[in-house]
Design a protein around this motif. Structure first.
Motif, PDB file in Angstrom:
ATOM      1  N   VAL A 123       0.842  -1.208   0.000  1.00 31.14           N
ATOM      2  CA  VAL A 123       0.000   0.000   0.000  1.00 31.14           C
ATOM      3  C   VAL A 123       0.878   1.260   0.000  1.00 31.14           C
ATOM      4  O   VAL A 123       1.881   1.307   0.716  1.00 31.14           O
ATOM      5  CB  VAL A 123      -0.909  -0.018   1.262  1.00 31.14           C
ATOM      6  CG1 VAL A 123      -1.837   1.189   1.297  1.00 31.14           C
ATOM      7  CG2 VAL A 123      -1.705  -1.315   1.331  1.00 31.14           C
ATOM      8  N   TRP A 125       1.340   5.662   0.516  1.00 31.66           N
ATOM      9  CA  TRP A 125       0.985   6.556   1.619  1.00 31.66           C
ATOM     10  C   TRP A 125      -0.172   7.489   1.300  1.00 31.66           C
ATOM     11  O   TRP A 125      -0.662   8.186   2.165  1.00 31.66           O
ATOM     12  CB  TRP A 125       2.207   7.397   2.037  1.00 31.66           C
ATOM     13  CG  TRP A 125       2.955   8.029   0.903  1.00 31.66           C
ATOM     14  CD1 TRP A 125       4.149   7.582   0.377  1.00 31.66           C
ATOM     15  CD2 TRP A 125       2.591   9.180   0.126  1.00 31.66           C
ATOM     16  NE1 TRP A 125       4.529   8.381  -0.680  1.00 31.66           N
ATOM     17  CE2 TRP A 125       3.593   9.373  -0.853  1.00 31.66           C
ATOM     18  CE3 TRP A 125       1.515  10.075   0.146  1.00 31.66           C
ATOM     19  CZ2 TRP A 125       3.559  10.409  -1.792  1.00 31.66           C
ATOM     20  CZ3 TRP A 125       1.470  11.103  -0.781  1.00 31.66           C
ATOM     21  CH2 TRP A 125       2.481  11.264  -1.734  1.00 31.66           C
ATOM     22  N   PHE A 416     -12.381  -0.466 -10.864  1.00 32.33           N
ATOM     23  CA  PHE A 416     -11.391   0.615 -10.854  1.00 32.33           C
ATOM     24  C   PHE A 416     -10.022   0.062 -11.228  1.00 32.33           C
ATOM     25  O   PHE A 416      -9.591  -0.954 -10.681  1.00 32.33           O
ATOM     26  CB  PHE A 416     -11.324   1.249  -9.460  1.00 32.33           C
ATOM     27  CG  PHE A 416     -10.219   2.265  -9.331  1.00 32.33           C
ATOM     28  CD1 PHE A 416     -10.277   3.457 -10.029  1.00 32.33           C
ATOM     29  CD2 PHE A 416      -9.113   2.003  -8.533  1.00 32.33           C
ATOM     30  CE1 PHE A 416      -9.242   4.386  -9.925  1.00 32.33           C
ATOM     31  CE2 PHE A 416      -8.083   2.931  -8.432  1.00 32.33           C
ATOM     32  CZ  PHE A 416      -8.150   4.125  -9.129  1.00 32.33           C
TER      33      PHE A 416
HETATM   34  P1  NAP Z   1       6.061   3.764  -4.165  1.00 32.36           P
HETATM   35  O1  NAP Z   1       7.423   4.233  -3.845  1.00 32.36           O
HETATM   36  O2  NAP Z   1       5.891   2.972  -5.395  1.00 32.36           O
HETATM   37  O3  NAP Z   1       5.605   2.947  -2.877  1.00 32.36           O
HETATM   38  C1  NAP Z   1       4.395   2.240  -2.800  1.00 32.36           C
HETATM   39  C2  NAP Z   1       4.559   1.094  -1.828  1.00 32.36           C
HETATM   40  O4  NAP Z   1       5.512   0.169  -2.355  1.00 32.36           O
HETATM   41  C3  NAP Z   1       5.085   1.505  -0.462  1.00 32.36           C
HETATM   42  O5  NAP Z   1       4.504   0.682   0.514  1.00 32.36           O
HETATM   43  C4  NAP Z   1       6.573   1.217  -0.593  1.00 32.36           C
HETATM   44  O6  NAP Z   1       7.204   1.001   0.621  1.00 32.36           O
HETATM   45  C5  NAP Z   1       6.551  -0.040  -1.426  1.00 32.36           C
HETATM   46  N1  NAP Z   1       7.794  -0.316  -2.130  1.00 32.36           N
HETATM   47  C6  NAP Z   1       8.773   0.567  -2.486  1.00 32.36           C
HETATM   48  N2  NAP Z   1       9.771  -0.081  -3.120  1.00 32.36           N
HETATM   49  C7  NAP Z   1       9.444  -1.391  -3.168  1.00 32.36           C
HETATM   50  C8  NAP Z   1      10.063  -2.567  -3.698  1.00 32.36           C
HETATM   51  N3  NAP Z   1      11.242  -2.513  -4.315  1.00 32.36           N
HETATM   52  N4  NAP Z   1       9.430  -3.755  -3.566  1.00 32.36           N
HETATM   53  C9  NAP Z   1       8.218  -3.820  -2.975  1.00 32.36           C
HETATM   54  N5  NAP Z   1       7.594  -2.760  -2.440  1.00 32.36           N
HETATM   55  C10 NAP Z   1       8.186  -1.541  -2.542  1.00 32.36           C
HETATM   56  O7  NAP Z   1       5.001   4.916  -4.293  1.00 32.36           O
HETATM   57  P2  NAP Z   1       4.645   6.023  -3.232  1.00 32.36           P
HETATM   58  O8  NAP Z   1       5.819   6.956  -3.247  1.00 32.36           O
HETATM   59  O9  NAP Z   1       4.241   5.412  -1.939  1.00 32.36           O
HETATM   60  O10 NAP Z   1       3.275   6.647  -3.834  1.00 32.36           O
HETATM   61  C11 NAP Z   1       3.240   7.574  -4.872  1.00 32.36           C
HETATM   62  C12 NAP Z   1       2.984   6.891  -6.215  1.00 32.36           C
HETATM   63  O11 NAP Z   1       1.988   5.884  -6.149  1.00 32.36           O
HETATM   64  C13 NAP Z   1       2.487   7.833  -7.270  1.00 32.36           C
HETATM   65  O12 NAP Z   1       3.169   7.642  -8.470  1.00 32.36           O
HETATM   66  C14 NAP Z   1       0.999   7.467  -7.452  1.00 32.36           C
HETATM   67  O13 NAP Z   1       0.396   7.743  -8.659  1.00 32.36           O
HETATM   68  C15 NAP Z   1       1.006   6.032  -7.197  1.00 32.36           C
HETATM   69  N6  NAP Z   1      -0.335   5.606  -6.761  1.00 32.36           N
HETATM   70  C16 NAP Z   1      -1.174   4.965  -7.611  1.00 32.36           C
HETATM   71  C17 NAP Z   1      -2.445   4.589  -7.210  1.00 32.36           C
HETATM   72  C18 NAP Z   1      -3.392   3.847  -8.085  1.00 32.36           C
HETATM   73  O14 NAP Z   1      -4.392   3.368  -7.599  1.00 32.36           O
HETATM   74  N7  NAP Z   1      -3.142   3.704  -9.366  1.00 32.36           N
HETATM   75  C19 NAP Z   1      -2.845   4.866  -5.924  1.00 32.36           C
HETATM   76  C20 NAP Z   1      -1.990   5.538  -5.087  1.00 32.36           C
HETATM   77  C21 NAP Z   1      -0.732   5.891  -5.512  1.00 32.36           C
HETATM   78  P3  NAP Z   1       7.955   2.226   1.386  1.00 32.36           P
HETATM   79  O15 NAP Z   1       6.911   2.997   2.051  1.00 32.36           O
HETATM   80  O16 NAP Z   1       8.853   1.558   2.356  1.00 32.36           O
HETATM   81  O17 NAP Z   1       8.693   3.003   0.331  1.00 32.36           O
END
Ligand code: NAP
Ligand code: MG
Length: 448
Positions: A123, A125, A416
């Protein structure tokens, strides 16, 4: 954990290491043996009870989200209510998870939807509660057990939901929240052979890495990734209504929303008129202490996010901006930018902040071409009074969800998800349950 509205420290949550993650996955694997055999009506009852326990803690969950994530209290209450509603909705699923009976010679042929095993949910943030629920609820309803990793910045509501599950009577190991780093806990969900599916929401780059990693074990994935959704305003639209609803379509949750309509396409004949209607609506958008019931927008999630968002505005043409509080916290005023061309970074990239990019278009064909000129394809809106055009453009825009004459948000009972690089698979709605199952075909001979 830091309160993003004040910059003050809330609490700290120790991240789980590799051994603790493996132990949680092993417990979930063990719990699967009995959870999958719980009678459909009993599993339904447990999920309904879980919904009722969440309902009894709505205020507590919402307050926690305001403090941990800076969400407005109005949004946070909706988000906690959404977890309850998703639980209620899929509580109706276990007794309806029917297969087929297919006519064959010499016997009976039936299909069964088997649960997969342990499902790992990762998930981000930006919407900690709803996105968690969209993964773990249908997974549990279909008979899987779940390990869930919240984002490092926002684990508090997920941890409380884990406790509420036990309070509702879900057996130990059926739903486990595993806080920690993406590179440790999340990555282990990808590599541990007992995890049969990873349900990931987050950035497109991490999503691609997860999909590539999952290939090694032919692990199932659902991916919900980024977006750069278009809001297309035709000259024949109700311009007042379209302008009044535009700020919340992009600035809600401080723009940290994958569905944010962050590109505004205005038909050239009403370009100036529409911007003149939009300006007062942007200036009036209430950015304030998110715990106030009047708040329409709170702060960004972190100092790093504010740096990243600011960089998009530094060298851009600013049309006008709203207001935000001074002082501590990661505040950023709603900002409307005029794109010079489709090459502008703020037009092409997901800003994930309260920034709207504007560009004019000539005609319907031009609008569709500009809307589709992106690798993202998650959401979008269009405004017109012409029903034929509404249908043509709805079909032509390459996104998983669209709204006509509205900026409707996600509904738990409709599908969705994204087209192109915005994702893979669909969450919510009547079909999401099946993505947490595999079809088994059974032939039973009736010949003597
Ligand atoms: P993120 O860096 O991709 O992180 C999302 C989740 O993945 C966090 O729990 C993160 O943990 C984890 N994660 C990071 N690196 C990983 C790896 N190598 N292996 C497995 N898990 C890993 O994204 P974010 O910075 O939290 O959120 C912003 C982005 O998410 C934006 O680009 C947004 O568009 C996208 N988003 C998309 C949707 C949708 O429904 N399409 C919804 C919400 C957000 P950590 O917290 O420890 O980094
Ligand atoms: Mg990240």
């Amino acid at each position: 954990m830091i309160n993003p509205a004040t910059g003050s420290v809330l609490t700290s949550v120790p991240g789980m290491g590799l051994e603790e993650t493996d132990a949680a996955i092993e417990r979930a694997h063990k719990a699967f043996e009995s959870w999958r055999t719980v009678a459909p009506g009993d599993r339904a009852r447990l999920l309904r009870r879980f919904a009722a326990v969440v309902d009894a803690h709505l205020d507590e969950l919402a307050d926690l989200e305001v403090r941990n994530s800076g969400h407005t209290i109005g949004n946070a209450k909706w988000e906690a209510g959404n977890v309850r509603d998703v639980l209620d909705y899929y509580a109706g699923a276990p007794e309806r998870l029917s297969g087929r009976q297919i006519p064959v010679a010499g016997g009976i042929d039936i299909t069964v939807h088997e649960p997969l095993g342990v499902v790992g949910v990762i998930v981000p943030w930006n919407f900690p509660m709803p996105i968690a629920g969209w993964g773990f609820v249908p997974a549990l309803a279909a008979g899987n057990t779940v390990v869930l990793k919240p984002a490092e910045l926002t684990p508090l509501t997920a941890l409380l939901l884990g406790e509420l599950a036990l309070e509702a009577g879900l057996p130990e190991g059926v739903f486990t929240v595993v806080p920690g780093k993406g590179s440790v806990v999340g990555q282990r969900f990808v590599t541990h052979p007992a995890v049969r599916k990873v349900c990931f929401t987050g950035s497109t780059d991490v999503g691609k890495a997860i999909m590539a990693g999952a290939a090694d074990q032919v692990k199932r994935v659902t991916l919900e990734l980024g977006g750069k959704s278009a809001n297309i305003v035709f000259a024949d639209a109700d311009l007042e209504k379209a302008a009044a609803s535009t700020p919340s379509s992009v600035f809600d949750n401080a723009g940290q929303d994958c569905c944010a309509r962050s590109r505004l396409l205005i038909q050239d004949s009403v370009y100036d008129e529409f911007l003149a209607l939009l300006e007062p609506a942007v200036r009036a958008f209430r950015v304030e202490d998110p715990s106030r019931p009047t708040a329409e927008m709170g702060p960004l999630i972190s100092a790093a996010q504010r740096r990243s968002v600011s960089a998009y505005v530094d060298d851009a043409d600013v049309a006008f901006r709203g207001t935000s509080p001074d002082g501590p916290g990661w505040w950023f005023s709603p900002t409307v930018l005029l794109a010079r061309s489709t090459d502008d970074r703020h037009w092409r990239e997901e800003v994930f902040g309260p920034v709207l990019s504007v560009l004019p278009f000539r005609d319907e064909q031009d609008a569709v071409r500009l809307a589709n000129d992106t690798e993202y394809g998650l959401s979008g809106s269009l405004w017109t009074r012409d029903v034929g055009r509404a249908l043509r453009v709805s079909r032509a825009v390459e996104t998983g969800a669209l709204s006509v004459n509205s900026h409707s948000s996600v509904r738990y009972w409709t599908p969705f998800g994204g087209m192109k690089q915005s994702g893979l698979g669909r969450e919510l709605g009547p079909d999401a349950l099946l993505s947490f199952t595999d079809v088994k075909n059974v032939f039973i001979a009736t010949e003597d």
